[in-house]
Design a protein around this motif. Structure first.
Motif, PDB file in Angstrom:
ATOM      1  N   LEU A  40      67.332  39.217  93.252  1.00  0.00           N
ATOM      2  CA  LEU A  40      68.111  38.192  92.558  1.00  0.00           C
ATOM      3  C   LEU A  40      69.572  38.173  92.998  1.00  0.00           C
ATOM      4  O   LEU A  40      70.196  37.122  93.044  1.00  0.00           O
ATOM      5  N   TYR A  69      61.513  30.545  92.332  1.00  0.00           N
ATOM      6  CA  TYR A  69      62.670  31.102  93.025  1.00  0.00           C
ATOM      7  C   TYR A  69      62.296  31.472  94.453  1.00  0.00           C
ATOM      8  O   TYR A  69      63.072  31.257  95.395  1.00  0.00           O
ATOM      9  N   HIS A 121      74.157  30.636  86.098  1.00  0.00           N
ATOM     10  CA  HIS A 121      72.946  31.202  86.689  1.00  0.00           C
ATOM     11  C   HIS A 121      72.809  32.699  86.400  1.00  0.00           C
ATOM     12  O   HIS A 121      71.706  33.231  86.364  1.00  0.00           O
ATOM     13  N   ASP A 151      69.324  34.399  85.406  1.00  0.00           N
ATOM     14  CA  ASP A 151      68.738  35.405  86.290  1.00  0.00           C
ATOM     15  C   ASP A 151      68.729  36.795  85.655  1.00  0.00           C
ATOM     16  O   ASP A 151      67.687  37.453  85.573  1.00  0.00           O
ATOM     17  N   MET A 183      60.194  38.163  95.899  1.00  0.00           N
ATOM     18  CA  MET A 183      59.901  37.406  94.680  1.00  0.00           C
ATOM     19  C   MET A 183      58.406  37.122  94.543  1.00  0.00           C
ATOM     20  O   MET A 183      57.842  37.224  93.451  1.00  0.00           O
TER      21      MET A 183
END
Length: 212
Positions: free
Chosen positions: A14, A82, A136, A140, A202
């Motif tokens: 992330l 993502y 964000h 996240d 991810m």
């Protein structure tokens, strides 16, 4: 150990994506200006945000048992989405450009050009703003990592430790290693490779949630 490594992978995946915060840390590292302060502000902010996400959503899990399944599938969908975006950036190269010398200021003094060194307070406030005023970061770090951590049950604390470790390691490496990485990280191709790696991580994490 599985939860710890999962948290480490999620945290790094992330945070490694290029953005205003990472660009600022890298720029300060390249200039060697208040690097320790910037690294500390960014890393400690992430530690606090991860803790808020894990503890807050952990209490919600205890009071709403079905939230675990909702968090697992919601986290899976977000991770997959993502990953698709990261892989798309890797293929198209449509991510943000990195500018490390854009705001350099010089003043003449005694006939010599001298770069003005910003104060520690200014640099620290900029780092805080880039972290806490970015919407964000809450999605996240607090929501996503908190949701994934909730799916680890009693081991969610280890997941949080892994995610926190990832943040500390990344910011320290980016800030203090900038003098060695700067030339490489200025290349758009390098960030495309990073986005490709992020997308793959991810997808692995999303698959792991589905198979839990």
């Amino acid at each position: 150990m599985t939860s710890l490594l999962s948290g480490l992978g999620a945290g790094l995946a992330l945070i490694v994506a290029i953005g205003a915060q990472n660009a600022f840390v890298l720029r300060q590292g390249l200039r060697r200006e208040h690097v320790g302060l910037v690294v500390a502000v960014c890393a400690l902010s992430d530690v606090v945000l991860v803790a808020v996400g894990v503890v807050g959503l952990g209490r919600l899990v205890e009071s709403v048992p079905w939230f675990v399944d909702a968090a697992r599938w919601g986290g899976t969908a977000f991770l997959a989405g993502y990953a698709v975006l990261a892989l798309r950036r890797a293929v198209t190269g449509s991510g943000e450009s990195l500018e490390v010398d854009g705001d350099a200021r010089v003043e003449s003094g005694g006939g010599l050009a001298v770069r003005v060194r910003p104060s520690a307070a200014r640099v620290g406030l900029t780092a805080l703003a880039l972290t806490w005023l970015n919407p964000h970061v809450y999605l996240d770090t607090v929501v996503l990592l908190g949701s994934v951590a909730a799916s680890h049950g009693d081991a969610r604390g280890w997941f949080a430790v892994g995610a926190m470790t990832g943040s500390v390691v990344w910011f320290a490496a980016l800030g203090f290693g900038a003098r060695h990485l700067g030339r490489w990280l200025r290349e758009p191709r390098a960030w495309r490779l990073l986005d490709g790696a992020i997308g793959c991580v991810m997808l692995v994490l999303a698959a792991g949630l589905v198979l839990r």
